[in-house]
Design an enzyme around this catalytic site. Structure first.
Site, mmCIF file in Angstrom:
data_model
loop_
_atom_site.group_PDB
_atom_site.id
_atom_site.type_symbol
_atom_site.label_atom_id
_atom_site.label_comp_id
_atom_site.label_asym_id
_atom_site.label_seq_id
_atom_site.Cartn_x
_atom_site.Cartn_y
_atom_site.Cartn_z
ATOM 1 N N SER A 1 3.111 -15.031 9.186
ATOM 2 C CA SER A 1 2.153 -14.610 10.302
ATOM 3 C C SER A 1 1.924 -15.652 11.311
ATOM 4 O O SER A 1 2.969 -16.549 11.949
ATOM 5 C CB SER A 1 0.975 -13.844 9.756
ATOM 6 N N LYS B 1 -15.570 -2.254 25.954
ATOM 7 C CA LYS B 1 -16.258 -3.477 25.470
ATOM 8 C C LYS B 1 -16.029 -3.423 23.892
ATOM 9 O O LYS B 1 -15.956 -4.340 23.250
ATOM 10 C CB LYS B 1 -17.553 -3.431 26.001
#
Length: 306
Positions: free
Chosen positions: A132, A184
């Site tokens: 990763s 948001k």
């Protein structure tokens, strides 16, 4: 590192050889070193020292956690190396990381890009794992090596969080999330998540994944990115087949080979601790050792009593 390897060699030779043979070996080595020093002095007088300079290899270590917290010493180490290194030198990074936060490993990878931008060869050695975010760093290498069973890949993005909304609702507890901006907040731990919020969250994950894939492709164009960017992992030899690495080798073998024709230096940035901090660390470690020792004694005594 050259000196450390020589000390190891001398220790073994002193035990393996008889006394006279070892003395002769030491004399021959001292004679050779004197001849080399004399040759360097002559070259210096003739102004040839720059042409005869020994290649240097600077070794860095990065043991990454989820927050890539070692990026702070890494940036200092790289800054120090860039003040003296030339394109004739080399930087070797011994990398161990299973990945973590995107922005943290993005910064760590950017630090390695500084080395490349100065045209200094960068070699990355992976002995255990570079997955990763760890592979995001590793793919910047001009030469990427991994041990036979090192874990590499995991080119994917994951996010997970619990949601306690049903539990709160069961106990008549309301939780409100107030935002300015439609997205948001997409998913929350305590509020009621919507299908639209999930779709937006997945869209953001997919976008991050595309950025990750593009990043790997730009530094390792030989990789079939659609094949390997599935979040899967590969062990060293399989990773070589997928062109995720360039060679199967341990860092130990690579650095031993490098020490034969280069000066190898380990570079590590450490903050100098005060006397009080050193005493505190010593007290804690001593206390831990004492507790472990007593625990082992207690455990053995219980086994014996049974």
């Amino acid at each position: 590192m050259n000196e450390r390897l020589e000390d190891m060699q001398h220790s073994l030779e002193s035990s393996l050889l008889d006394k006279d043979s070892y003395k002769q070996l030491v004399k021959d080595e001292q004679k050779r070193e004197k001849a080399e020093a004399k040759a360097r002095r002559k070259a210096l007088k003739k102004g040839e020292a720059a042409d005869k300079a020994q290649r240097r290899v600077f070794v860095l270590d990065f043991d990454g956690d989820i927050a890539a917290s070692e990026v702070d010493p890494l940036r200092e180490e790289i800054s120090a190396i860039l003040t003296v290194a030339t394109p004739d030198d080399e930087v070797v990074l011994r990398l161990e990381s299973a990945g973590g936060l995107v922005h943290a490993y993005g910064l760590a990878a950017s630090q390695l890009e500084r080395i490349r931008s100065h045209s200094i060869p960068l070699t990355v050695c992976v002995d255990k794992v570079a997955a990763s975010g760890g592979y995001m760093m590793a793919c910047l290498a001009d030469r990427l090596l991994a041990a036979p069973f090192a874990v590499l890949g995991s080119i994917g993005v994951v996010a997970q969080l619990p949601n306690f909304h049903k539990l709160l609702k069961k106990h008549d507890i309301e939780f409100e999330v107030l935002t300015a901006g439609e997205f948001k907040r997409t998913l929350t731990m305590f509020g009621e998540n919507t299908d639209k919020g999930r779709e937006k969250f997945i869209e953001e994950l997919e976008d991050t994944h595309e950025l990750f894939k593009g990043f790997v492709s730009s530094y390792r164009p030989q990789v079939d990115i659609d094949k390997v960017a599935t979040g899967e992992i590969w062990f060293g030899k399989r990773a070589l087949d997928e062109k995720l690495i360039d060679e199967v080798s341990t860092s130990d073998d690579y650095l031993m080979q490098a020490s034969r024709d280069a000066d190898v230096f380990c570079v590590r940035y450490e903050v100098k601790k005060s006397l009080q901090e050193r005493l505190s660390d010593f007290t804690v470690s001593a206390g831990d050792r004492l507790m472990v020792r007593w625990w082992n004694r207690l455990y053995r005594s219980r086994l014996l009593s049974r």
